[in-house]
Design a protein around this motif. Structure first.
Motif, PDB file in Angstrom:
ATOM      1  N   GLY A  28       6.603   0.159  -8.317  1.00 43.79           N
ATOM      2  CA  GLY A  28       7.587   0.401  -7.271  1.00 43.79           C
ATOM      3  C   GLY A  28       8.921   0.807  -7.848  1.00 43.79           C
ATOM      4  N   ILE A  29       9.516   1.781  -7.213  1.00 38.75           N
ATOM      5  CA  ILE A  29      10.821   2.276  -7.638  1.00 38.75           C
ATOM      6  C   ILE A  29      11.753   2.264  -6.429  1.00 38.75           C
ATOM      7  CG2 ILE A  29      12.101   4.246  -8.556  1.00 38.75           C
ATOM      8  CD1 ILE A  29       9.496   5.180  -9.844  1.00 38.75           C
ATOM      9  N   ILE A  82      14.744   9.093   0.535  1.00 37.87           N
ATOM     10  CA  ILE A  82      13.297   9.290   0.527  1.00 37.87           C
ATOM     11  C   ILE A  82      12.929  10.764   0.454  1.00 37.87           C
ATOM     12  CG2 ILE A  82      13.011   9.252   3.034  1.00 37.87           C
ATOM     13  CD1 ILE A  82      10.532   7.711   0.558  1.00 37.87           C
ATOM     14  N   HIS A  83      13.635  11.600   1.154  1.00 36.52           N
ATOM     15  CA  HIS A  83      13.302  13.029   1.159  1.00 36.52           C
ATOM     16  C   HIS A  83      13.505  13.642  -0.237  1.00 36.52           C
ATOM     17  CE1 HIS A  83      12.738  12.822   5.417  1.00 36.52           C
ATOM     18  NE2 HIS A  83      13.951  12.317   5.569  1.00 36.52           N
ATOM     19  N   ARG A  84      14.586  13.280  -0.876  1.00 39.22           N
ATOM     20  CA  ARG A  84      14.848  13.776  -2.232  1.00 39.22           C
ATOM     21  C   ARG A  84      13.791  13.248  -3.209  1.00 39.22           C
ATOM     22  NH1 ARG A  84      20.128  12.452  -5.904  1.00 39.22           N
ATOM     23  NH2 ARG A  84      19.588  13.824  -7.607  1.00 39.22           N
ATOM     24  N   ALA A  85      13.446  11.962  -3.103  1.00 44.31           N
ATOM     25  CA  ALA A  85      12.456  11.367  -3.999  1.00 44.31           C
ATOM     26  C   ALA A  85      11.078  11.988  -3.790  1.00 44.31           C
ATOM     27  CB  ALA A  85      12.397   9.853  -3.795  1.00 44.31           C
ATOM     28  N   VAL A  86      10.678  12.182  -2.533  1.00 41.13           N
ATOM     29  CA  VAL A  86       9.369  12.793  -2.249  1.00 41.13           C
ATOM     30  C   VAL A  86       9.330  14.223  -2.782  1.00 41.13           C
ATOM     31  CG1 VAL A  86       7.879  13.642  -0.386  1.00 41.13           C
ATOM     32  CG2 VAL A  86       8.742  11.292  -0.326  1.00 41.13           C
ATOM     33  N   ASP A 143       9.354   5.244   9.325  1.00 40.22           N
ATOM     34  CA  ASP A 143      10.713   4.703   9.257  1.00 40.22           C
ATOM     35  C   ASP A 143      11.556   5.468   8.231  1.00 40.22           C
ATOM     36  OD1 ASP A 143       9.819   3.800   6.784  1.00 40.22           O
ATOM     37  OD2 ASP A 143      10.266   1.698   7.161  1.00 40.22           O
ATOM     38  N   GLY A 144      10.873   6.345   7.475  1.00 32.02           N
ATOM     39  CA  GLY A 144      11.584   7.209   6.537  1.00 32.02           C
ATOM     40  C   GLY A 144      12.129   6.513   5.307  1.00 32.02           C
ATOM     41  N   LYS A 145      11.564   5.351   4.956  1.00 37.53           N
ATOM     42  CA  LYS A 145      12.082   4.631   3.799  1.00 37.53           C
ATOM     43  C   LYS A 145      11.025   4.304   2.751  1.00 37.53           C
ATOM     44  CE  LYS A 145      16.109   2.684   5.917  1.00 37.53           C
ATOM     45  NZ  LYS A 145      17.053   1.594   5.857  1.00 37.53           N
ATOM     46  N   ILE A 146       9.773   4.624   3.002  1.00 36.11           N
ATOM     47  CA  ILE A 146       8.694   4.272   2.080  1.00 36.11           C
ATOM     48  C   ILE A 146       7.729   5.443   1.933  1.00 36.11           C
ATOM     49  CG2 ILE A 146       6.679   2.784   1.750  1.00 36.11           C
ATOM     50  CD1 ILE A 146       8.177   0.580   3.171  1.00 36.11           C
ATOM     51  N   LEU A 201       2.173   4.928  -6.918  1.00 31.64           N
ATOM     52  CA  LEU A 201       3.618   4.968  -7.076  1.00 31.64           C
ATOM     53  C   LEU A 201       4.205   4.661  -5.708  1.00 31.64           C
ATOM     54  CD1 LEU A 201       6.234   5.585  -8.622  1.00 31.64           C
ATOM     55  CD2 LEU A 201       5.883   7.997  -8.023  1.00 31.64           C
ATOM     56  N   PHE A 202       5.012   3.619  -5.626  1.00 34.65           N
ATOM     57  CA  PHE A 202       5.594   3.141  -4.376  1.00 34.65           C
ATOM     58  C   PHE A 202       7.087   3.434  -4.412  1.00 34.65           C
ATOM     59  CE2 PHE A 202       6.613  -1.180  -2.136  1.00 34.65           C
ATOM     60  CZ  PHE A 202       7.069  -0.526  -1.015  1.00 34.65           C
ATOM     61  N   LEU A 203       7.546   4.371  -3.595  1.00 37.49           N
ATOM     62  CA  LEU A 203       8.968   4.698  -3.478  1.00 37.49           C
ATOM     63  C   LEU A 203       9.529   3.870  -2.339  1.00 37.49           C
ATOM     64  CD1 LEU A 203       8.693   8.581  -3.786  1.00 37.49           C
ATOM     65  CD2 LEU A 203       9.063   6.902  -5.616  1.00 37.49           C
TER      66      LEU A 203
END
Length: 90
Positions: free
Chosen positions: A7-8, A13-17, A34-37, A47-49
């Protein structure tokens, strides 16, 4: 022991994805509404963002699968490893 999930903590979230999609060359397994995971598959490991965790409180986290959790926790503590969250089923 098997490494099952890394997990990081992330802020965006959009930038990370976008970053991990480009890096890995494929789309995530899931991005929750929810746009956070988000999750990516890395073989047997995910990999868990996680956008729900404060960046200041955690640098990351791992999930492992072991045969005997009580024995493993006792050995890790004896070795000086700090357990932040008690074991639980995910």
């Amino acid at each position: 022991m098997e490494l099952r999930q890394v997990g990081i903590p992330i802020k965006d979230i959009h930038r990370a994805v976008t970053f991990y999609t480009s890096l890995l060359g494929y789309d995530p397994l899931a991005v929750f509404s929810d746009g956070k995971i988000a999750f990516f598959s890395l073989g047997k490991t995910r990999l868990f963002l996680d956008g729900n965790i404060s960046q200041e409180s955690h640098s990351g986290f791992i999930y492992v699968e072991v045969d005997d959790i009580n024995d493993s926790i006792a050995r890790w503590r004896q070795a000086g490893i700090r357990i932040i969250t008690e074991p639980h089923i995910v």
